[in-house]
Design a protein around this motif. Structure first.
Motif, PDB file in Angstrom:
ATOM      1  N   GLY A  11      -1.564 -25.770 -25.479  1.00 17.63           N
ATOM      2  CA  GLY A  11      -2.568 -26.680 -24.929  1.00 17.63           C
ATOM      3  C   GLY A  11      -3.265 -27.496 -25.986  1.00 17.63           C
ATOM      4  N   THR A  41       1.402 -30.052 -29.926  1.00 19.66           N
ATOM      5  CA  THR A  41       0.854 -28.741 -29.600  1.00 19.66           C
ATOM      6  C   THR A  41       1.790 -27.573 -29.896  1.00 19.66           C
ATOM      7  OG1 THR A  41       1.481 -29.240 -27.305  1.00 19.66           O
ATOM      8  CG2 THR A  41      -0.826 -29.530 -27.909  1.00 19.66           C
ATOM      9  N   VAL A  81      -0.699 -19.652 -24.445  1.00 27.02           N
ATOM     10  CA  VAL A  81      -1.000 -20.934 -23.827  1.00 27.02           C
ATOM     11  C   VAL A  81      -0.749 -22.045 -24.831  1.00 27.02           C
ATOM     12  CG1 VAL A  81      -2.756 -22.365 -22.719  1.00 27.02           C
ATOM     13  CG2 VAL A  81      -2.728 -19.894 -22.311  1.00 27.02           C
ATOM     14  N   ASP A 116      -6.367 -27.766 -26.619  1.00 29.62           N
ATOM     15  CA  ASP A 116      -7.476 -27.066 -27.268  1.00 29.62           C
ATOM     16  C   ASP A 116      -7.100 -25.651 -27.695  1.00 29.62           C
ATOM     17  OD1 ASP A 116      -9.265 -29.190 -27.073  1.00 29.62           O
ATOM     18  OD2 ASP A 116      -9.806 -28.651 -25.020  1.00 29.62           O
ATOM     19  N   GLU A 117      -5.797 -25.421 -27.901  1.00 30.23           N
ATOM     20  CA  GLU A 117      -5.302 -24.114 -28.297  1.00 30.23           C
ATOM     21  C   GLU A 117      -4.743 -24.175 -29.723  1.00 30.23           C
ATOM     22  OE1 GLU A 117      -5.372 -21.300 -26.505  1.00 30.23           O
ATOM     23  OE2 GLU A 117      -6.263 -22.235 -24.720  1.00 30.23           O
ATOM     24  N   HIS A 123       1.903 -30.244 -16.282  1.00 26.37           N
ATOM     25  CA  HIS A 123       1.498 -29.236 -17.272  1.00 26.37           C
ATOM     26  C   HIS A 123       2.611 -28.243 -17.569  1.00 26.37           C
ATOM     27  CE1 HIS A 123      -0.042 -27.128 -13.513  1.00 26.37           C
ATOM     28  NE2 HIS A 123       0.733 -26.200 -14.052  1.00 26.37           N
ATOM     29  N   THR A 137      -4.619 -30.016 -20.328  1.00 27.90           N
ATOM     30  CA  THR A 137      -3.276 -29.529 -20.029  1.00 27.90           C
ATOM     31  C   THR A 137      -3.031 -28.164 -20.673  1.00 27.90           C
ATOM     32  OG1 THR A 137      -2.416 -31.764 -19.836  1.00 27.90           O
ATOM     33  CG2 THR A 137      -0.813 -30.019 -20.252  1.00 27.90           C
ATOM     34  N   ARG A 138      -2.570 -27.209 -19.870  1.00 32.42           N
ATOM     35  CA  ARG A 138      -2.282 -25.860 -20.347  1.00 32.42           C
ATOM     36  C   ARG A 138      -0.910 -25.455 -19.828  1.00 32.42           C
ATOM     37  NH1 ARG A 138      -4.854 -21.929 -18.509  1.00 32.42           N
ATOM     38  NH2 ARG A 138      -5.520 -20.704 -20.308  1.00 32.42           N
ATOM     39  N   THR A 139       0.008 -25.155 -20.731  1.00 36.36           N
ATOM     40  CA  THR A 139       1.328 -24.656 -20.367  1.00 36.36           C
ATOM     41  C   THR A 139       1.334 -23.162 -20.651  1.00 36.36           C
ATOM     42  OG1 THR A 139       2.330 -26.777 -20.974  1.00 36.36           O
ATOM     43  CG2 THR A 139       3.804 -24.886 -20.755  1.00 36.36           C
ATOM     44  N   VAL A 140       1.459 -22.360 -19.603  1.00 38.57           N
ATOM     45  CA  VAL A 140       1.296 -20.910 -19.721  1.00 38.57           C
ATOM     46  C   VAL A 140       2.665 -20.236 -19.807  1.00 38.57           C
ATOM     47  CG1 VAL A 140       0.376 -18.834 -18.627  1.00 38.57           C
ATOM     48  CG2 VAL A 140      -0.878 -20.992 -18.460  1.00 38.57           C
ATOM     49  N   ASN A 165       2.073 -31.563 -22.870  1.00 37.49           N
ATOM     50  CA  ASN A 165       2.195 -30.935 -24.175  1.00 37.49           C
ATOM     51  C   ASN A 165       3.493 -31.386 -24.837  1.00 37.49           C
ATOM     52  OD1 ASN A 165      -0.134 -29.184 -24.659  1.00 37.49           O
ATOM     53  ND2 ASN A 165       0.522 -28.121 -22.800  1.00 37.49           N
TER      54      ASN A 165
END
Length: 325
Positions: A16, A257, A14, A18-19, A190, A2-5, A225
């Motif tokens: 996420g 996150t 981002v 893994d961020e 996301h 999941t990536r919230t931009v 997230n």
């Protein structure tokens, strides 16, 4: 994953799994800050501009902009100023313009007034985070169309028409309802950042364990997230920064996150930087090394904000630049 931009005019952040943990600076908020509200009533935005610069220097990668001001003197002269629907939309637009003039980071548009949210969306460059929608039916019907219209992510707060439940299963169910209703509008999961609502641990001993469990469920079952008002955990307790500094890495370990918090506090920011390092979200330990230099400068008498600003100036701007086509 999941990536919230989020985007400003030229930078992308981002949120996420893994961020690095996303720090959303909370200080541009006149609620409970009488001095700031009084300045805004006079058209003085100097504190807002200073807070924006300091928060970014200290490590905030997103800034929350809250327009919930009470203009007491103007209210006495004109009864319209007693109505937030009158006060907040133009104030939100002006706050955003002032902040965007001094920093280039994505923004989080924060209001309980839908017209203020839309005014902020119209004024904002890039792709901001909208704060917020709840599970209340009226709120869902007012805010989700804005989210869809402007194609922005939104904070989903886990309370509904029945209020805030102390039962974490109920709060999870509210979050699930919001995610499902958002999908009906064509809004993907996301783009939903759930606030599971952190309770004060001084009033509810299980509050910490509750939120860690909730965050894990939200991540594994809904794939969203998460965020929170980080200082809520320590409300009413002494040595609040110590509690916050312990809570944040534990929340990060559970899968949280982002957080809406005060970044101009070295104790909490040191804890977050250490958590990023230990979660392998700090490439070559660069942010930890940078923070160590800031903390060293503080031994010479500089404040955290001053030392951070000096380090940022020496090292150049941080943040990912958006490719332009």
């Amino acid at each position: 994953m999941t990536r919230t931009v989020l985007e400003s005019q030229s930078k992308t952040v981002v949120i996420g799994f893994d961020e690095p943990f996303c720090v959303i600076g909370e200080r541009i908020n006149p609620t409970g800050r009488k001095k700031l509200a009084a300045e805004l009533e006079l058209g003085d935005f100097s504190t807002v501009e200073r807070d924006a610069l300091e928060q970014v220097a200290c490590g905030a990668t997103v800034l929350d902009i809250n327009s919930g001001a009470v203009f007491s003197n103007k209210m006495a002269e004109d009864p319209r100023y007693a109505d937030n629907n009158f006060v907040e939309p133009p104030l939100m637009a002006e706050l955003i313009a002032r902040v965007q003039a001094v920093v280039d980071v994505p923004l989080c548009i924060d209001s309980s007034v839908p017209a203020a949210l839309e005014a902020g969306l119209a004024a904002c460059k890039g792709r901001p985070l909208l704060n917020s929608v709840t599970g209340e039916e009226e709120r869902l019907e007012r805010v989700l169309p804005l989210v869809k219209k402007y194609n922005v992510p939104v904070v989903a707060i886990s309370n509904d028409d029945t209020g805030i439940s102390e039962d974490p299963d109920v709060r999870f169910a509210v979050a699930k309802k919001i995610v499902e209703r958002a999908a009906d509008f064509g809004i993907p999961a996301h783009d939903i950042v759930v606030d599971p609502l952190v309770m004060p641990v001084g009033a509810m001993a299980s509050a910490g364990r509750q939120v860690f469990t909730l965050v894990n469920r939200l991540r594994s079952e809904l794939g969203v997230n998460t965020t929170c008002g980080a200082s809520n955990i320590s409300f009413g307790l002494p040595n609040r920064h110590g509690v916050n500094a312990a809570f944040l890495p534990m929340a990060i370990g559970a899968g949280m996150t982002s957080a809406i918090m005060n970044p101009v506090r070295n104790q909490e920011m040191e804890a977050i930087r250490a958590a990023n390092l230990l979660m392998d979200h700090d490439a070559n330990s660069m942010e930890w090394i940078r923070l160590a230099k800031v903390l060293e400068a503080m031994k010479e008498g500089a404040s955290f904000a001053e030392a951070s600003a000096a380090a940022a100036a020496a090292g150049g701007g941080r943040g990912r630049r958006r490719a332009r086509g």
